[in-house]
Design a protein around this motif. Structure first.
Motif, PDB file in Angstrom:
ATOM      1  N   ASP A 106     -43.191 -14.003 -19.293  1.00  0.00           N
ATOM      2  CA  ASP A 106     -43.717 -15.014 -20.213  1.00  0.00           C
ATOM      3  C   ASP A 106     -44.931 -15.637 -19.535  1.00  0.00           C
ATOM      4  OD1 ASP A 106     -44.088 -17.775 -21.369  1.00  0.00           O
ATOM      5  OD2 ASP A 106     -42.423 -17.120 -22.638  1.00  0.00           O
ATOM      6  N   THR A 107     -46.061 -15.620 -20.209  1.00  0.00           N
ATOM      7  CA  THR A 107     -47.307 -16.073 -19.586  1.00  0.00           C
ATOM      8  C   THR A 107     -47.290 -17.558 -19.242  1.00  0.00           C
ATOM      9  OG1 THR A 107     -48.279 -16.414 -21.790  1.00  0.00           O
ATOM     10  CG2 THR A 107     -48.697 -14.294 -20.712  1.00  0.00           C
ATOM     11  N   THR A 108     -46.371 -18.322 -19.837  1.00  0.00           N
ATOM     12  CA  THR A 108     -46.304 -19.754 -19.530  1.00  0.00           C
ATOM     13  C   THR A 108     -45.473 -20.039 -18.280  1.00  0.00           C
ATOM     14  OG1 THR A 108     -44.332 -20.171 -20.903  1.00  0.00           O
ATOM     15  CG2 THR A 108     -46.482 -20.283 -21.986  1.00  0.00           C
ATOM     16  N   LEU A 109     -44.755 -19.054 -17.783  1.00  0.00           N
ATOM     17  CA  LEU A 109     -43.919 -19.222 -16.602  1.00  0.00           C
ATOM     18  C   LEU A 109     -44.638 -18.589 -15.417  1.00  0.00           C
ATOM     19  CD1 LEU A 109     -40.445 -18.334 -18.190  1.00  0.00           C
ATOM     20  CD2 LEU A 109     -41.615 -20.549 -18.087  1.00  0.00           C
ATOM     21  N   ILE A 110     -45.143 -19.420 -14.532  1.00  0.00           N
ATOM     22  CA  ILE A 110     -46.044 -18.942 -13.489  1.00  0.00           C
ATOM     23  C   ILE A 110     -45.486 -19.211 -12.092  1.00  0.00           C
ATOM     24  CG2 ILE A 110     -48.043 -19.218 -14.995  1.00  0.00           C
ATOM     25  CD1 ILE A 110     -48.692 -21.803 -13.508  1.00  0.00           C
ATOM     26  N   HIS A 111     -46.113 -18.585 -11.113  1.00  0.00           N
ATOM     27  CA  HIS A 111     -45.664 -18.668  -9.723  1.00  0.00           C
ATOM     28  C   HIS A 111     -46.260 -19.867  -8.985  1.00  0.00           C
ATOM     29  CE1 HIS A 111     -44.365 -14.506 -10.392  1.00  0.00           C
ATOM     30  NE2 HIS A 111     -43.648 -14.621  -9.295  1.00  0.00           N
ATOM     31  N   LYS A 112     -46.094 -21.052  -9.566  1.00  0.00           N
ATOM     32  CA  LYS A 112     -46.522 -22.239  -8.844  1.00  0.00           C
ATOM     33  C   LYS A 112     -45.461 -22.602  -7.807  1.00  0.00           C
ATOM     34  CE  LYS A 112     -44.692 -25.734 -12.043  1.00  0.00           C
ATOM     35  NZ  LYS A 112     -45.054 -26.891 -12.896  1.00  0.00           N
ATOM     36  N   LYS A 113     -45.786 -23.517  -6.905  1.00  0.00           N
ATOM     37  CA  LYS A 113     -44.846 -23.891  -5.850  1.00  0.00           C
ATOM     38  C   LYS A 113     -43.521 -24.324  -6.459  1.00  0.00           C
ATOM     39  CE  LYS A 113     -44.250 -26.700  -1.698  1.00  0.00           C
ATOM     40  NZ  LYS A 113     -44.849 -27.695  -0.776  1.00  0.00           N
ATOM     41  N   GLY A 114     -42.425 -23.793  -5.907  1.00  0.00           N
ATOM     42  CA  GLY A 114     -41.100 -24.120  -6.395  1.00  0.00           C
ATOM     43  C   GLY A 114     -40.575 -23.179  -7.461  1.00  0.00           C
ATOM     44  N   ALA A 115     -41.392 -22.222  -7.903  1.00  0.00           N
ATOM     45  CA  ALA A 115     -40.933 -21.271  -8.913  1.00  0.00           C
ATOM     46  C   ALA A 115     -39.805 -20.413  -8.357  1.00  0.00           C
ATOM     47  CB  ALA A 115     -42.082 -20.389  -9.385  1.00  0.00           C
ATOM     48  N   LEU A 116     -38.782 -20.213  -9.165  1.00  0.00           N
ATOM     49  CA  LEU A 116     -37.682 -19.305  -8.838  1.00  0.00           C
ATOM     50  C   LEU A 116     -37.947 -17.999  -9.556  1.00  0.00           C
ATOM     51  CD1 LEU A 116     -34.720 -18.750  -7.764  1.00  0.00           C
ATOM     52  CD2 LEU A 116     -33.940 -19.590  -9.998  1.00  0.00           C
ATOM     53  N   ALA A 117     -38.016 -16.902  -8.810  1.00  0.00           N
ATOM     54  CA  ALA A 117     -38.338 -15.607  -9.410  1.00  0.00           C
ATOM     55  C   ALA A 117     -37.426 -14.523  -8.849  1.00  0.00           C
ATOM     56  CB  ALA A 117     -39.804 -15.254  -9.153  1.00  0.00           C
ATOM     57  N   ALA A 118     -37.307 -13.443  -9.598  1.00  0.00           N
ATOM     58  CA  ALA A 118     -36.434 -12.345  -9.213  1.00  0.00           C
ATOM     59  C   ALA A 118     -37.171 -11.345  -8.325  1.00  0.00           C
ATOM     60  CB  ALA A 118     -35.908 -11.640 -10.458  1.00  0.00           C
ATOM     61  N   ALA A 119     -36.540 -10.982  -7.220  1.00  0.00           N
ATOM     62  CA  ALA A 119     -37.076  -9.917  -6.377  1.00  0.00           C
ATOM     63  C   ALA A 119     -36.821  -8.580  -7.078  1.00  0.00           C
ATOM     64  CB  ALA A 119     -36.402  -9.942  -5.008  1.00  0.00           C
ATOM     65  N   ARG A 120     -37.509  -7.546  -6.654  1.00  0.00           N
ATOM     66  CA  ARG A 120     -37.319  -6.233  -7.266  1.00  0.00           C
ATOM     67  C   ARG A 120     -37.883  -5.141  -6.379  1.00  0.00           C
ATOM     68  NH1 ARG A 120     -41.978  -4.066  -9.306  1.00  0.00           N
ATOM     69  NH2 ARG A 120     -43.718  -5.469  -9.812  1.00  0.00           N
ATOM     70  N   GLU A 121     -37.549  -3.895  -6.720  1.00  0.00           N
ATOM     71  CA  GLU A 121     -38.133  -2.745  -6.040  1.00  0.00           C
ATOM     72  C   GLU A 121     -39.572  -2.564  -6.503  1.00  0.00           C
ATOM     73  OE1 GLU A 121     -35.166   0.153  -7.326  1.00  0.00           O
ATOM     74  OE2 GLU A 121     -34.504   0.331  -5.243  1.00  0.00           O
ATOM     75  N   GLY A 122     -40.353  -1.815  -5.709  1.00  0.00           N
ATOM     76  CA  GLY A 122     -41.765  -1.621  -6.008  1.00  0.00           C
ATOM     77  C   GLY A 122     -42.022  -0.780  -7.246  1.00  0.00           C
ATOM     78  N   ASP A 123     -43.272  -0.839  -7.723  1.00  0.00           N
ATOM     79  CA  ASP A 123     -43.653  -0.160  -8.963  1.00  0.00           C
ATOM     80  C   ASP A 123     -43.444   1.355  -8.905  1.00  0.00           C
ATOM     81  OD1 ASP A 123     -44.354  -2.633  -9.803  1.00  0.00           O
ATOM     82  OD2 ASP A 123     -46.522  -2.276  -9.862  1.00  0.00           O
ATOM     83  N   ARG A 124     -43.605   1.942  -7.744  1.00  0.00           N
ATOM     84  CA  ARG A 124     -43.524   3.407  -7.648  1.00  0.00           C
ATOM     85  C   ARG A 124     -42.145   3.914  -8.065  1.00  0.00           C
ATOM     86  NH1 ARG A 124     -46.037   6.122  -2.403  1.00  0.00           N
ATOM     87  NH2 ARG A 124     -47.811   5.088  -3.392  1.00  0.00           N
ATOM     88  N   VAL A 125     -41.109   3.199  -7.652  1.00  0.00           N
ATOM     89  CA  VAL A 125     -39.744   3.606  -8.000  1.00  0.00           C
ATOM     90  C   VAL A 125     -39.189   2.772  -9.148  1.00  0.00           C
ATOM     91  CG1 VAL A 125     -39.239   4.448  -5.680  1.00  0.00           C
ATOM     92  CG2 VAL A 125     -38.746   2.065  -6.248  1.00  0.00           C
ATOM     93  N   ASN A 126     -39.955   1.765  -9.560  1.00  0.00           N
ATOM     94  CA  ASN A 126     -39.472   0.838 -10.582  1.00  0.00           C
ATOM     95  C   ASN A 126     -40.616   0.455 -11.519  1.00  0.00           C
ATOM     96  OD1 ASN A 126     -37.923  -1.115 -11.961  1.00  0.00           O
ATOM     97  ND2 ASN A 126     -38.339  -2.686 -10.429  1.00  0.00           N
ATOM     98  N   PRO A 127     -41.154   1.428 -12.257  1.00  0.00           N
ATOM     99  CA  PRO A 127     -42.330   1.150 -13.100  1.00  0.00           C
ATOM    100  C   PRO A 127     -42.060   0.135 -14.207  1.00  0.00           C
ATOM    101  CG  PRO A 127     -41.404   3.312 -13.604  1.00  0.00           C
ATOM    102  CD  PRO A 127     -40.724   2.830 -12.349  1.00  0.00           C
ATOM    103  N   GLU A 128     -40.799  -0.032 -14.592  1.00  0.00           N
ATOM    104  CA  GLU A 128     -40.478  -1.001 -15.639  1.00  0.00           C
ATOM    105  C   GLU A 128     -40.334  -2.419 -15.086  1.00  0.00           C
ATOM    106  OE1 GLU A 128     -36.933   0.554 -17.413  1.00  0.00           O
ATOM    107  OE2 GLU A 128     -38.035   2.013 -18.624  1.00  0.00           O
TER     108      GLU A 128
END
Length: 275
Positions: A106-128
């Motif tokens: 969602d473009t309104t949810l951004i990586h400003k300080k304090g943002a909680l985000a999900a880690a993931r595998e890299g694009d090469r093995v996880n293009p989605e």
């Protein structure tokens, strides 16, 4: 006229009430660490991530896990179940609950300080760009002047143009131009080759569907005041925000780490649902 004004005021009141209600309805989690507590609000715009996180918190999944990857000026990461009681020096970061979560950008949810985000595998093995089922990170980032953000925009746009040029030249319809450019490259006629690249770039940027990258006013304000990691926007799902205890992020991020970015002194976590 009186009725029109009353309707307008009612509409504004309803809109304000709806926004306030949505914000009030956000679930909150308390994340406790040896350096203090953080209160995290989970976004309703990312329901799959919200519900999964709440389920794990309620089941005690995160209790006694470590912040196993810490990079000052960037982020603090945890949620690997293998980190529970892990021996000192062990490399962590590959564990999880055995499933992934579809990306919820969602473009309104951004990586400003304090943002909680999900880690993931890299694009090469996880293009989605599917998220880890349990690993997350909390953004520390840095405050970036508008001049730096403008430079980042130019860099992002050049990357985009380079990618589109490559796609253009791989298109069979443009085979003749590619042959010409390959021959110029082989003959080391770089000035003429650059002319060809500029022509292709003009074709691409003149296309009706081409849109240059531009930070929104919301992003500019956030990254130039509280700071963050803007280069992660649109690549990793942000699903919450620390609303109390930002200083705890700084304390954890400042801890000495080993060659794997794991804190030398374990930084444990406990979580509980408070709303």
């Amino acid at each position: 006229m009186k009725h029109t004004i009353l309707l307008l005021l009612f509409g504004l009141l309803l809109s304000s009430t709806t926004f306030g209600q949505e914000k009030a309805d956000r679930s909150k989690v308390k994340l406790s660490t040896p350096y203090g507590d953080m209160i995290i609000e989970l976004f309703n715009k990312t329901p799959k991530h919200r519900d999964n996180f709440l389920k794990l918190v309620k089941n005690g999944f995160y209790d006694s896990l470590l912040f196993h990857r810490v990079i000052e000026g960037f982020m603090i990461q945890g949620g690997d179940p293998d980190s529970r009681n892990a021996e000192q020096g062990k490399r962590l970061g590959n564990g999880g609950p055995g499933y992934q979560i579809p990306a919820e950008f969602d473009t309104t949810l951004i990586h400003k300080k304090g943002a909680l985000a999900a880690a993931r595998e890299g694009d090469r093995v996880n293009p989605e760009k599917k998220s880890s089922g349990s690993q997350f990170y909390i953004v520390q980032g840095k405050v970036l002047p508008l001049q730096v953000l403008n430079q980042m925009e130019n860099k992002f746009n050049q990357r985009k143009i380079n990618r589109l040029i490559n796609e253009y030249l791989q298109n069979p319809d443009n085979k003749e131009r590619k042959v010409i450019m390959d021959s110029l490259q082989k003959a080391q006629k770089y000035e003429e080759l650059n002319d060809q690249y500029r022509e292709v770039e003009q074709i691409i940027t003149a296309a009706p569907d081409y849109e240059p990258f531009k930070f929104s006013s919301r992003q500019e304000e956030a990254y130039s005041t509280v700071g963050g990691t803007p280069h992660l926007d649109g690549a990793y799902t942000v699903f919450g925000q620390v609303v109390e205890g930002l200083n705890v992020i700084d304390s954890i991020a400042a801890q000495p780490t080993d060659k794997f970015d794991r804190p030398v002194e374990n930084v444990t976590m406990e979580m509980e649902l408070i709303k």
